[in-house]
Design a protein around this motif. Structure first.
Motif, mmCIF file in Angstrom:
data_model
loop_
_atom_site.group_PDB
_atom_site.id
_atom_site.type_symbol
_atom_site.label_atom_id
_atom_site.label_comp_id
_atom_site.label_asym_id
_atom_site.label_seq_id
_atom_site.Cartn_x
_atom_site.Cartn_y
_atom_site.Cartn_z
ATOM 1 N N ARG A 268 -4.114 -15.677 -1.001
ATOM 2 C CA ARG A 268 -2.651 -15.686 -0.823
ATOM 3 C C ARG A 268 -1.954 -15.383 -2.147
ATOM 4 N NH1 ARG A 268 -1.420 -21.043 0.900
ATOM 5 N NH2 ARG A 268 -1.763 -20.430 3.047
ATOM 6 N N GLU A 269 -2.442 -16.054 -3.213
ATOM 7 C CA GLU A 269 -1.836 -15.809 -4.532
ATOM 8 C C GLU A 269 -2.021 -14.362 -4.946
ATOM 9 O OE1 GLU A 269 -3.411 -18.689 -7.303
ATOM 10 O OE2 GLU A 269 -2.839 -20.284 -5.896
ATOM 11 N N GLU A 270 -3.232 -13.861 -4.722
ATOM 12 C CA GLU A 270 -3.550 -12.476 -5.106
ATOM 13 C C GLU A 270 -2.611 -11.492 -4.396
ATOM 14 O OE1 GLU A 270 -7.725 -11.691 -4.565
ATOM 15 O OE2 GLU A 270 -7.431 -9.521 -4.789
ATOM 16 N N LEU A 271 -2.374 -11.742 -3.099
ATOM 17 C CA LEU A 271 -1.526 -10.818 -2.334
ATOM 18 C C LEU A 271 -0.122 -10.764 -2.921
ATOM 19 C CD1 LEU A 271 -2.638 -11.767 1.300
ATOM 20 C CD2 LEU A 271 -3.027 -9.580 0.125
ATOM 21 N N TRP A 272 0.451 -11.943 -3.177
ATOM 22 C CA TRP A 272 1.821 -11.946 -3.699
ATOM 23 C C TRP A 272 1.873 -11.390 -5.124
ATOM 24 C CZ3 TRP A 272 5.655 -11.649 -0.684
ATOM 25 C CH2 TRP A 272 5.716 -12.355 0.513
ATOM 26 N N GLU A 273 0.831 -11.662 -5.906
ATOM 27 C CA GLU A 273 0.801 -11.112 -7.277
ATOM 28 C C GLU A 273 0.782 -9.586 -7.239
ATOM 29 O OE1 GLU A 273 -1.657 -14.666 -9.313
ATOM 30 O OE2 GLU A 273 -2.470 -12.634 -9.637
ATOM 31 N N LEU A 274 -0.108 -9.043 -6.396
ATOM 32 C CA LEU A 274 -0.237 -7.582 -6.314
ATOM 33 C C LEU A 274 1.045 -6.956 -5.775
ATOM 34 C CD1 LEU A 274 -3.895 -7.305 -4.953
ATOM 35 C CD2 LEU A 274 -3.088 -6.538 -7.206
ATOM 36 N N ALA A 275 1.625 -7.602 -4.748
ATOM 37 C CA ALA A 275 2.855 -7.056 -4.155
ATOM 38 C C ALA A 275 3.997 -7.141 -5.173
ATOM 39 C CB ALA A 275 3.196 -7.808 -2.875
ATOM 40 N N GLY A 276 4.068 -8.298 -5.875
ATOM 41 C CA GLY A 276 5.139 -8.496 -6.863
ATOM 42 C C GLY A 276 5.047 -7.484 -7.992
ATOM 43 N N ALA A 277 3.820 -7.097 -8.334
ATOM 44 C CA ALA A 277 3.612 -6.138 -9.431
ATOM 45 C C ALA A 277 3.730 -4.693 -8.933
ATOM 46 C CB ALA A 277 2.241 -6.364 -10.055
ATOM 47 N N GLY A 278 4.007 -4.537 -7.645
ATOM 48 C CA GLY A 278 4.172 -3.184 -7.091
ATOM 49 C C GLY A 278 2.854 -2.441 -6.923
ATOM 50 N N ARG A 279 1.735 -3.176 -6.921
ATOM 51 C CA ARG A 279 0.431 -2.500 -6.803
ATOM 52 C C ARG A 279 -0.069 -2.461 -5.366
ATOM 53 N NH1 ARG A 279 -3.538 -5.223 -10.589
ATOM 54 N NH2 ARG A 279 -4.663 -3.261 -10.465
ATOM 55 N N LEU A 280 0.533 -3.273 -4.506
ATOM 56 C CA LEU A 280 0.135 -3.331 -3.098
ATOM 57 C C LEU A 280 1.402 -3.197 -2.267
ATOM 58 C CD1 LEU A 280 -2.126 -4.003 -0.982
ATOM 59 C CD2 LEU A 280 -1.468 -6.405 -1.232
ATOM 60 N N ARG A 281 1.371 -2.249 -1.329
ATOM 61 C CA ARG A 281 2.588 -1.974 -0.547
ATOM 62 C C ARG A 281 2.343 -2.308 0.922
ATOM 63 N NH1 ARG A 281 5.135 2.440 2.162
ATOM 64 N NH2 ARG A 281 3.415 3.906 1.882
ATOM 65 N N ALA A 282 3.117 -3.274 1.426
ATOM 66 C CA ALA A 282 3.045 -3.582 2.860
ATOM 67 C C ALA A 282 4.024 -2.637 3.568
ATOM 68 C CB ALA A 282 3.416 -5.031 3.106
#
Ligand SMILES: NC(=O)c1ccc[n+]([C@@H]2O[C@H](COP(=O)([O-])OP(=O)(O)OC[C@H]3O[C@@H](n4cnc5c(N)ncnc54)[C@H](OP(=O)(O)O)[C@@H]3O)[C@@H](O)[C@H]2O)c1
Length: 313
Positions: A268-282
């Motif tokens: 869960r933390e990893e998902l929000w970190e990646l999304a927050g850093a713009g590296r993962l796009r939902a």
């Protein structure tokens, strides 16, 4: 409150928007005013009477994920308060203006993130990370993902690349999805009806199953593995396991999130970190009002979605 139910099995047309009593939270529940509700293939299948273990009792309620504001909490809930913004899996239906979220499945939405983003990111992202961590791709191993443009699949493609997988093959039903998937980092895109899917891969993450399962298993290289997490069922050609020394591992989030609680929390933390850093796009394919739940189901049944389909109450 208004909610969607179905009184007979069938296609999207059987979904009905109705008035209903507000749900009352049990001791371990949060009562959430929904702001975004995820639409998923398993829910679409249940309306057809095709859910896991047969048809649901009628009238049927569907929907397994929400994001919104907590407006009441059960007597035994700790760690949450009225006013918190949360996202959660739900176990008693979610297509309504209010929904019950078991507190142990809920998590806070970080400041600045929207409810739609939370619904698009968290469930699919958890499934994708659980499948990847179960497969545990070692250095240099390749991965093929079926249903690669789905709410889950499009995150799995990106996460596999972020984990350093050198060759990620995205498998889908239509070539119209290719551009979307290349844009997310897929190295190759294949369609199910293509005669060859290219060189065999070390790992298949199968989000489709059913009639495609033998094909997906055939795409696994000798000694490779297939992670089976779909609601499509299917029959395993057992001789193929023997002859190719292949492994199939089943995965459900219900089990993964309890047995591997620490990994689940880390994900869960990893998902929000990646999304927050713009590296993962939902990616959100469509946002529709709750009253248009049938249209949302038509999109999924038409196998047209590029990313997540979301309802807004
Ligand atoms: N094990 C678990 O705990 C768990 C948890 C969540 C989700 N899942 C599984 O993950 C998979 C993806 O779910 P999702 O909610 O992310 O998907 P989704 O966003 O609802 O997208 C559905 C996609 O699935 C593909 N598909 C395959 N067979 C289909 C069919 N008979 N009818 C309609 N679409 C079909 C389609 O893409 P193509 O046409 O390109 O194939 C479609 O676009 C599902 O199999 C689901 O059961 C498992």
């Amino acid at each position: 409150m208004r909610r969607v139910r179905f009184h007979a099995y069938g296609g999207p047309e059987v979904l009905r928007l109705e008035e209903a009593e507000d749900p009352v939270p049990g001791p371990g529940d949060l009562l959430v005013r929904t702001e975004a509700i995820g639409v998923t293939l398993p829910s679409v299948r249940r309306v057809r009477g095709d859910g896991k273990g047969g048809g649901d009792p009628l009238p049927g309620v569907i929907g397994g994920e929400i994001a919104g504001e907590v407006i009441a909490i059960g007597s035994e809930v700790t760690g949450f308060a009225v006013g918190d913004r949360v996202t959660s899996l739900t176990l008693t239906g979610s297509y309504g203006e209010l929904a019950l979220a078991p507190a142990f499945l809920a998590s806070r939405i970080p400041d600045g993130a929207s409810a739609v983003e939370a619904v698009a990111l968290v469930r699919g992202g958890h499934v994708a990370l659980a499948a990847l961590s179960t497969a545990a791709p070692a250095g240099g191993e390749s991965v093929l993902i079926t249903g690669a443009a789905s709410g889950t699949g499009h995150l799995a493609v990106q996460l596999a690349k972020l984990q350093g997988v050198p060759r990620v093959v995205a498998a889908v039903s239509s070539p119209a999805k290719a551009e979307f998937l290349y844009g997310l980092g897929a190295d190759e895109v294949v369609t199910y009806d293509q005669e060859s899917w290219g060189e065999p891969v070390d790992i298949v993450l199968d989000g489709v199953g059913g009639e495609l399962l033998p094909r997906a298993l055939a795409a696994v290289a000798p000694g490779g593995r297939l992670i089976f997490f779909n609601s499509g069922g299917g029959t395993v050609p057992a001789y193929e396991l023997l002859a190719g020394a292949k492994t199939i591992t089943g995965l459900t989030m219900r089990r993964f999130s309890t047995v591997h609680r620490e990994r689940y929390e880390r994900h869960r933390e990893e998902l929000w970190e990646l999304a927050g850093a713009g590296r993962l796009r939902a990616a959100v394919h469509a946002e529709l009002p709750l009253a248009d739940a049938a249209k949302a189901h038509e999109i999924i049944e038409g196998r047209a979605n590029l990313g997540k389909v979301v309802l807004r109450p």
